[in-house]
Design a protein around this motif. Structure first.
Motif, PDB file in Angstrom:
ATOM      1  N   GLU A 159       0.897  -0.728   0.117  1.00  0.00           N
ATOM      2  CA  GLU A 159      -0.051  -0.069  -0.430  1.00  0.00           C
ATOM      3  C   GLU A 159       0.933   1.029  -0.177  1.00  0.00           C
ATOM      4  OE1 GLU A 159      -3.361   0.348   2.448  1.00  0.00           O
ATOM      5  OE2 GLU A 159      -3.301  -2.004   2.997  1.00  0.00           O
ATOM      6  N   SER A 160       2.056   1.438   0.485  1.00  0.00           N
ATOM      7  CA  SER A 160       3.045   2.069   0.449  1.00  0.00           C
ATOM      8  C   SER A 160       3.638   2.585  -0.499  1.00  0.00           C
ATOM      9  CB  SER A 160       4.182   2.234   2.143  1.00  0.00           C
ATOM     10  OG  SER A 160       4.871   1.616   1.601  1.00  0.00           O
ATOM     11  N   VAL A 161       3.490   1.677  -1.677  1.00  0.00           N
ATOM     12  CA  VAL A 161       4.018   1.646  -2.858  1.00  0.00           C
ATOM     13  C   VAL A 161       2.828   2.420  -3.771  1.00  0.00           C
ATOM     14  CG1 VAL A 161       5.051   0.774  -4.965  1.00  0.00           C
ATOM     15  CG2 VAL A 161       6.180   0.057  -2.009  1.00  0.00           C
ATOM     16  N   VAL A 162       1.667   1.648  -3.344  1.00  0.00           N
ATOM     17  CA  VAL A 162       0.745   1.634  -4.964  1.00  0.00           C
ATOM     18  C   VAL A 162       0.072   2.779  -4.218  1.00  0.00           C
ATOM     19  CG1 VAL A 162      -1.248   0.811  -5.588  1.00  0.00           C
ATOM     20  CG2 VAL A 162       0.471  -1.163  -4.878  1.00  0.00           C
ATOM     21  N   MET A 163      -0.386   3.396  -2.876  1.00  0.00           N
ATOM     22  CA  MET A 163      -1.301   4.654  -2.778  1.00  0.00           C
ATOM     23  C   MET A 163      -0.578   5.803  -3.458  1.00  0.00           C
ATOM     24  SD  MET A 163      -4.089   2.875  -1.916  1.00  0.00           S
ATOM     25  CE  MET A 163      -4.937   4.193  -2.055  1.00  0.00           C
TER      26      MET A 163
END
Length: 248
Positions: free
Chosen positions: A36-40
């Protein structure tokens, strides 16, 4: 710090009235939070409603933090929110799948064999057969329900919990929205998104499958009440399909 609660995957606390800190409840959820920390940060600017944009602030133990998304769980739904959610999902489902895959988003693997072994109900095998033929070609939220759609003063203010983001069937994000909401909300969402009869058909399948996960979760945590509640939901939702006729 203020304890906000916990879901199946993580716990959340509010820090300083502004920041939400989340910690995984199980080891396998750690990579999900990191993803999530990469995608969002990439995905958030492409969407018309605020969403969490977490960053990793601790590796051991793993902790991610994001700014609090405004609003609260919606309890009343009207046409304006249906239009908003339809526009949100249309934008999400238009995101290039290849770019999401580059950031670590992949398909979802359903626990079909566990479903067969642990959820034995009339009509269950037919539903699982339907699942096997559904497309997987769209970036989807994957767990869209009332607890993850926030609002205030009659409008939506954000969508949260992207832990189940994956490349799958667009209809999974329409399951709750089409089958557990008021007609005026549904009509507005259908118009804003452009819902087809085929999407409606597949959304019902995903709606029927939802409680199956609750049965497995109850078994995993050793809570027969959770499993029994899930099983009751399985039967109730399969009955919806019977009352509406064959899904094919």
């Amino acid at each position: 710090m203020t304890y906000l609660g916990e879901g199946w995957d993580s716990t959340a606390e509010l820090v300083g009235g502004r920041w939400v800190e989340r910690r995984p409840r199980r080891a396998e959820i750690g990579p999900q939070l990191v993803r999530e920390s990469v995608v969002m940060p990439w995905l958030a600017p492409l969407l018309p409603l605020p969403v969490p944009v977490p960053v990793v602030i601790s590796d051991d133990p793993l902790v991610v933090r994001h700014e609090l998304v405004p609003g609260a769980e919606v309890t009343s739904l009207y046409a304006v929110q249906g239009r908003q959610l339809g526009e949100f999902l249309r934008a999400l489902h238009a995101v290039p799948v290849a770019e999401a895959a580059e950031r670590g988003v992949g398909p979802m693997t359903l626990p079909v064999e566990r479903f067969r072994a642990e959820v034995q109900v009339p009509g269950g095998d037919e539903l699982l057969a339907e699942i096997g033929g559904l497309p997987a070609d769209t970036l989807v939220h994957g767990d869209l329900g009332p607890e993850h759609v926030l609002g205030r003063d009659g409008v939506l203010t954000g969508v949260i919990d992207f832990g189940d983001l994956h490349i799958g069937d667009a209809a999974i994000d329409l399951a709750w929205a089409l089958h557990s909401t008021p007609p005026e909300f549904v009509d507005a969402l259908v118009a804003a998104y452009g819902v087809t009869d085929e999407l409606r058909r597949r959304a019902l399948i995903w709606h029927q499958l939802g409680p199956w996960h609750e049965v497995l979760y109850g078994n995993d945590i050793g809570d027969p009440r959770v499993a029994a509640g899930g099983l009751e939901g399985v039967r109730d939702r399969l009955a919806i399909g019977v009352s509406q006729g064959p899904t094919d």
